[in-house]
Scaffold this motif. Structure first.
Motif, mmCIF file in Angstrom:
data_model
loop_
_atom_site.group_PDB
_atom_site.id
_atom_site.type_symbol
_atom_site.label_atom_id
_atom_site.label_comp_id
_atom_site.label_asym_id
_atom_site.label_seq_id
_atom_site.Cartn_x
_atom_site.Cartn_y
_atom_site.Cartn_z
ATOM 1 N N LYS A 85 -38.473 15.043 -34.629
ATOM 2 C CA LYS A 85 -38.872 14.045 -35.629
ATOM 3 C C LYS A 85 -39.210 14.699 -36.965
ATOM 4 C CE LYS A 85 -38.708 10.251 -33.178
ATOM 5 N NZ LYS A 85 -37.669 9.289 -33.535
ATOM 6 N N HIS A 86 -39.185 15.988 -37.006
ATOM 7 C CA HIS A 86 -39.530 16.671 -38.246
ATOM 8 C C HIS A 86 -38.402 17.622 -38.592
ATOM 9 C CE1 HIS A 86 -41.712 18.716 -41.299
ATOM 10 N NE2 HIS A 86 -41.726 19.851 -40.640
ATOM 11 N N ARG A 87 -37.776 17.384 -39.676
ATOM 12 C CA ARG A 87 -36.625 18.209 -40.059
ATOM 13 C C ARG A 87 -37.043 19.074 -41.244
ATOM 14 N NH1 ARG A 87 -31.657 15.575 -38.330
ATOM 15 N NH2 ARG A 87 -32.214 14.079 -36.730
ATOM 16 N N PRO A 88 -37.489 20.288 -40.954
ATOM 17 C CA PRO A 88 -38.076 21.120 -42.012
ATOM 18 C C PRO A 88 -37.067 21.561 -43.075
ATOM 19 C CG PRO A 88 -37.927 22.350 -39.955
ATOM 20 C CD PRO A 88 -37.498 20.971 -39.650
ATOM 21 N N GLN A 89 -35.779 21.570 -42.732
ATOM 22 C CA GLN A 89 -34.787 22.062 -43.683
ATOM 23 C C GLN A 89 -34.723 21.194 -44.939
ATOM 24 O OE1 GLN A 89 -33.442 25.034 -43.087
ATOM 25 N NE2 GLN A 89 -32.688 24.906 -45.193
ATOM 26 N N PHE A 90 -34.929 19.906 -44.755
ATOM 27 C CA PHE A 90 -34.913 18.976 -45.886
ATOM 28 C C PHE A 90 -35.948 19.414 -46.926
ATOM 29 C CE2 PHE A 90 -36.506 15.121 -47.976
ATOM 30 C CZ PHE A 90 -35.330 14.514 -48.402
ATOM 31 N N ASP A 114 -44.094 12.684 -44.552
ATOM 32 C CA ASP A 114 -43.228 13.202 -43.488
ATOM 33 C C ASP A 114 -43.758 14.444 -42.777
ATOM 34 O OD1 ASP A 114 -41.558 11.151 -44.093
ATOM 35 O OD2 ASP A 114 -40.312 12.309 -45.468
ATOM 36 N N VAL A 115 -45.009 14.788 -43.018
ATOM 37 C CA VAL A 115 -45.547 15.980 -42.342
ATOM 38 C C VAL A 115 -46.495 15.527 -41.228
ATOM 39 C CG1 VAL A 115 -46.862 18.111 -42.631
ATOM 40 C CG2 VAL A 115 -45.397 17.295 -44.481
ATOM 41 N N PRO A 116 -46.152 15.847 -39.975
ATOM 42 C CA PRO A 116 -47.060 15.461 -38.882
ATOM 43 C C PRO A 116 -48.386 16.214 -38.982
ATOM 44 C CG PRO A 116 -44.920 16.185 -38.039
ATOM 45 C CD PRO A 116 -44.963 16.546 -39.480
ATOM 46 N N ASP A 117 -49.420 15.613 -38.419
ATOM 47 C CA ASP A 117 -50.769 16.192 -38.518
ATOM 48 C C ASP A 117 -50.823 17.642 -38.023
ATOM 49 O OD1 ASP A 117 -51.590 13.813 -39.466
ATOM 50 O OD2 ASP A 117 -52.486 13.090 -37.594
ATOM 51 N N ASP A 118 -50.123 17.904 -36.913
ATOM 52 C CA ASP A 118 -50.248 19.243 -36.315
ATOM 53 C C ASP A 118 -49.532 20.334 -37.120
ATOM 54 O OD1 ASP A 118 -47.776 18.263 -35.833
ATOM 55 O OD2 ASP A 118 -47.687 18.767 -33.700
ATOM 56 N N GLN A 119 -48.776 19.948 -38.133
ATOM 57 C CA GLN A 119 -48.071 20.982 -38.906
ATOM 58 C C GLN A 119 -48.705 21.268 -40.258
ATOM 59 O OE1 GLN A 119 -43.887 20.604 -38.888
ATOM 60 N NE2 GLN A 119 -43.817 20.106 -36.718
ATOM 61 N N ILE A 120 -49.729 20.513 -40.586
ATOM 62 C CA ILE A 120 -50.339 20.664 -41.919
ATOM 63 C C ILE A 120 -50.870 22.076 -42.124
ATOM 64 C CG2 ILE A 120 -52.219 19.883 -43.415
ATOM 65 C CD1 ILE A 120 -51.876 17.101 -42.257
ATOM 66 N N GLN A 121 -51.593 22.568 -41.113
ATOM 67 C CA GLN A 121 -52.236 23.878 -41.282
ATOM 68 C C GLN A 121 -51.238 25.013 -41.445
ATOM 69 O OE1 GLN A 121 -55.705 24.808 -38.879
ATOM 70 N NE2 GLN A 121 -55.735 22.693 -38.198
ATOM 71 N N THR A 122 -50.084 24.911 -40.790
ATOM 72 C CA THR A 122 -49.103 25.990 -40.934
ATOM 73 C C THR A 122 -48.280 25.818 -42.210
ATOM 74 O OG1 THR A 122 -47.661 24.692 -39.492
ATOM 75 C CG2 THR A 122 -48.826 26.539 -38.478
ATOM 76 N N LEU A 123 -48.120 24.571 -42.619
ATOM 77 C CA LEU A 123 -47.258 24.311 -43.777
ATOM 78 C C LEU A 123 -47.913 24.670 -45.110
ATOM 79 C CD1 LEU A 123 -44.464 23.155 -44.462
ATOM 80 C CD2 LEU A 123 -45.510 20.906 -44.647
ATOM 81 N N LEU A 124 -49.213 24.395 -45.210
ATOM 82 C CA LEU A 124 -49.877 24.578 -46.510
ATOM 83 C C LEU A 124 -49.757 26.006 -47.071
ATOM 84 C CD1 LEU A 124 -52.975 22.248 -46.106
ATOM 85 C CD2 LEU A 124 -51.270 22.095 -47.907
ATOM 86 N N PRO A 125 -50.043 27.041 -46.264
ATOM 87 C CA PRO A 125 -49.885 28.396 -46.822
ATOM 88 C C PRO A 125 -48.431 28.700 -47.216
ATOM 89 C CG PRO A 125 -51.187 28.453 -44.815
ATOM 90 C CD PRO A 125 -50.617 27.084 -44.914
ATOM 91 N N LYS A 126 -47.484 28.149 -46.446
ATOM 92 C CA LYS A 126 -46.070 28.366 -46.792
ATOM 93 C C LYS A 126 -45.751 27.757 -48.159
ATOM 94 C CE LYS A 126 -44.081 28.361 -42.149
ATOM 95 N NZ LYS A 126 -43.323 27.545 -41.202
ATOM 96 N N ILE A 127 -46.267 26.564 -48.380
ATOM 97 C CA ILE A 127 -46.012 25.914 -49.684
ATOM 98 C C ILE A 127 -46.672 26.719 -50.801
ATOM 99 C CG2 ILE A 127 -46.273 23.779 -51.020
ATOM 100 C CD1 ILE A 127 -46.438 22.273 -48.368
ATOM 101 N N ALA A 128 -47.886 27.214 -50.521
ATOM 102 C CA ALA A 128 -48.593 28.001 -51.548
ATOM 103 C C ALA A 128 -47.805 29.246 -51.925
ATOM 104 C CB ALA A 128 -49.976 28.376 -51.039
#
Lengths: 567, 214
Positions: free
Chosen positions: A158-163, A191-205
């Motif tokens: 349900k989460h397509r990170p490539q987009f 489009d970001v599920p709750d469980d991916q927020i913590q891993t995604l934020l540093p990547k975006i930073a």
């Protein structure tokens, strides 16, 4: 009411709202509120949708200081350009072959990259992904095609990170590109599920190291604060800010100003205090509406840090706090329902509100009062959640009825006030005059006896009588000119005020609560109506006294405001 | 989706993407604008308009509708669709479940008929109209016996119909306090007390004198 300039949407929302060049968010809210009252969602759903979308677009841009002209030019960049690079680059051999075979025919118009992506998605994806430099449109096409061509793994069904990855890459290459910014912001928001927020934020930073990071990730931080312990937020924000470059300080201010509304409920008081100090130190960079937001958060901090009575002791106060919490942390229909419930509860609990806001209490409730006023004003402006206008005639009758009831107590009040005057003015006068008279007479008598023994003349007799009269007359003059104003007037006034306060608490207050409840209009309107009724019946003077208490009765004002939201 | 210009319509593009890929929208603070398609929005707002109409109709005709009409009217209301009306809907549902209680109370001579009628109106009407009804009732409590009767009825309602009492707790509690219920009295009371004291003392003195003379 004239029709709004629909032709300005979606490209020029500022002109649509008829806002001046240097508008602020309060102007925007006012213009928005005016329009949604005309185009209610129930009757004009499509118009409402367009107005709301334009409002959200401008509100967000205004908070983070976006230049409207820039976005105008940015929109141009997304227009299909048939002479652009992709077309000139696309298969030159084919073109030359075609020219050779059909020299007499007009050259075929080059197809746009979008058409090409639709016609040959796989080929377009491979070709665009191999390029070193891409346009914003290329990144958009790559993101869309990645959904189609890159198979998600099981866990990311349900989460397509490539987009998102393509869009982030696009933003790295075109940091100020508005289309990409909108897409990334929307994706991160929804489009970001709750469980991916913590891993995604540093990547975006790591990917977006400018101050744009704050604007894009704001909704993720808010979700994080609602779901995770504050320590997780604190750790992550520190980590992410470590990756960011020094940029526009305004974006950071806008971010913290918004985040504080959610964080303040779970953060340690010291953390909030230090953030507020930072914000206040940079207050010069804040515009009027951001100053307003800062004031709100400061008041909230002051209220939450103060010693409050327990919720079980004053349920009405707890309901107000629950309303404020929902106002700060929630949005959407669920939050609206909760806020409506809280206001309904407050509006129907006159006794609870009276108990929560006792008159002459030690505690300072101004911060709670101001917070309730600010939040309800904002709620009315941005949601249109307000009861229909009341019946004027009915309310006038209510005002006269209330006035009659209040006036019935007047006789007793006047009687009691004259008793206070007697107690503080005339009884001391009589007592002191008696004592003075006795003392003076004795002294006079002794003095006269001594004088008579020494020398006697008819003149001295007359003088002694004159001294007696002057002495007895001087006391009242001394009392009313000096003693009473200096020693007793203030006490008399305090006693009068104390009595009026008791009178207000015990007799007038409950009636006034019933009056504002039956009016269902704003506090100022209902009190003005009462004042007008008093003026009509020539009762202005004592009504001013009652109204002075009403204006200081924060419970009554909050209660009256809540009536506006009850259907 | 590629035809959409993301500068102005990114929300539409992303919404279309979610719909196509059947992805949930994780935005809790979403406005209804972004969450649904235009068709859904129209349907939703039509439902809201209908719900408002139904609520107004139920408020005005609450005691004139048959049980079936009332039940179907309330069943058609979904509080989640009209969050701003959720408290009113809940209130109407409670009042509907207790509607027969009003008939029982009116049949019972121990209950103050006027209070029961005012309570019936007060629980269903919009807040400001209900306030007017409540105040009108209070203004009519001019005699001590009427205030006493109102107090007793209020206590009976509290005991026998706690759900109804909960809907109008504030007002019914006011009625239980004989001092604060009814129109406010003039300050003649204290003067009267003085007169009673004065004449009482005088009469007592005369009686005492008669006894002493004997």
């Amino acid at each position: 009411m004239s029709d709004p300039a629909w032709h300005h949407l979606p490209h020029d929302p500022r002109s649509f709202f008829d806002l001046a060049e240097g508008f602020d968010r309060r102007d925007l809210k006012r213009a928005y509120g005016k329009l949604i009252r005309q185009f209610k969602p129930e009757t004009h759903p499509q118009e409402f949708q367009r107005i709301r979308a334009a409002y959200e677009q401008l509100e967000n841009a205004e908070r983070y200081g976006r230049n409207q002209a820039e976005s105008q030019s940015a929109a141009e960049a997304w227009k299909p350009n048939t002479n652009s690079q992709p077309q000139s680059e696309s298969r030159p051999s084919d073109t030359s072959a075609s020219d050779a075979n059909q020299p007499s025919k007009r050259p075929k118009p080059p197809i746009s990259p979008v058409d090409e992506a639709i016609a040959n998605p796989r080929e377009s994806y491979t070709r665009l992904s191999q390029r070193h430099s891409r346009s914003p449109l290329d990144y958009y096409i790559l993101a869309v095609l990645s959904d189609l061509l890159v198979k998600p793994t099981n866990e990311s069904e349900k989460h397509r990170p490539q987009f998102l990855q393509w869009l982030l890459d696009g933003l790295q290459e075109h940091p100020q590109e508005h289309g990409l910014i909108s897409l990334v912001a929307g994706t991160l928001r929804g489009d970001v599920p709750d469980d991916q927020i913590q891993t995604l934020l540093p990547k975006i930073a790591k990917s977006i190291r400018s101050s744009m990071f704050y604007r894009l990730t704001e909704p993720l931080w808010e979700r994080l604060l609602l779901d995770q312990p504050f320590e997780t937020f604190e750790r992550l924000i520190r980590e992410c800010e470590g990756h960011l470059r020094q940029g526009d300080p305004r974006a950071r201010l806008a971010f913290y100003l918004r985040i504080l509304r959610t964080a303040i409920w779970t953060a340690p008081s010291e953390w909030t205090q230090s953030q507020l100090e930072t914000l206040s130190g940079q207050a010069a960079d804040l515009d009027d509406s951001m100053q307003n937001d800062l004031e709100f958060v400061e008041l909230l901090h002051s209220y939450l840090s103060s010693t409050k009575p327990s919720a079980s002791e004053f349920p009405a106060r707890a309901t107000m706090e629950s309303f404020l919490r929902t106002y700060c942390t929630g949005d959407g229909p669920t939050a609206t329902a909760e806020m409506a419930r809280c206001l309904d509860e407050i509006a129907r609990d006159a006794h609870g509100v009276q108990e929560s806001f006792p008159i002459n209490q030690e505690q300072d409730d101004h911060s709670l009062f101001l917070l309730m006023m600010m939040a309800t004003s904002d709620l009315a402006e941005t949601t249109g959640l307000i009861a229909p206008a009341p019946d004027e005639e009915k309310n006038n009758r209510q005002a006269v009825s209330c006035l009659r009831d209040l006036k019935n107590t007047l006789q007793e009040v006047v009687h009691r006030v004259s008793l206070i005057d007697t107690t503080y003015k005339w009884i001391p006068f009589a007592g002191l005059y008696l004592v003075f008279g006795i003392l003076f007479t004795v002294i006079w008598f002794i003095a006269m006896t001594i004088v008579n023994q020494m020398t006697y003349s008819s003149a001295s007799g007359a003088i002694s009588v004159l001294i007696m009269i002057a002495g007895l007359l001087s006391f009242p003059i001394l009392y009313f000119w000096w003693f009473y104003p200096k020693h007793l007037a203030e006490r008399a006034e305090n006693s009068r005020q104390k009595y009026f306060a008791t009178c207000y608490t015990k007799r007038w207050r409950e009636r006034l609560f019933r009056y504002v409840q039956s009016c269902g209009e704003s506090p100022s309107d209902s009190l003005t109506r009462l004042n007008e009724a008093a003026a009509f019946h020539d009762d202005t003077e004592w009504m001013n006294l009652v109204l002075s208490f009403c204006h200081g009765d924060l419970g009554l004002l909050i209660f009256a405001r809540a009536q506006l939201f009850v259907g | 989706m590629l035809d959409i210009n993301p500068v102005w319509q990114s929300a539409s593009a992303l919404q279309l993407r979610r719909k196509t890929l059947r992805m949930p929208n994780h935005d809790r603070r979403q406005s209804s604008v972004d969450s649904d398609s235009v068709d859904d929005m129209v349907a939703k707002h039509q439902k809201r308009a209908k719900a408002r109409e139904t609520v107004t109709h139920l408020q005005q005709k609450f005691f004139h509708l048959s049980d079936e009409e009332l039940r179907s009217g309330l069943a058609s209301l979904n509080a989640e669709e009209v969050p701003e009306l959720a408290p009113t809907i809940r209130r109407l549902q409670t009042a509907a479940s207790e509607r027969n209680s009003f008939v029982t109370m009116l049949d019972d001579k121990k209950f103050d008929r006027e209070l029961v009628i005012a309570l019936g109106k007060s629980v269903v009407l919009p807040q400001s109209d209900a306030g007017y009804v409540r105040e009108k009732y209070i203004q009519n409590l001019t005699t001590k016996s009427s205030r006493k009767r109102a107090r007793e009825t209020s206590l009976k309602i509290q005991k026998a119909y706690p759900n109804l009492f909960a809907l109008e707790r504030d007002w019914l509690t006011t009625l239980q306090n004989s001092k604060s219920s009814g129109p406010m009295k003039s300050g003649g009371a204290s003067l009267l007390n003085f007169r009673v004291l004065f004449f009482g003392t005088l009469i007592a003195y005369q009686i005492a004198k008669l006894f002493l003379m004997d």
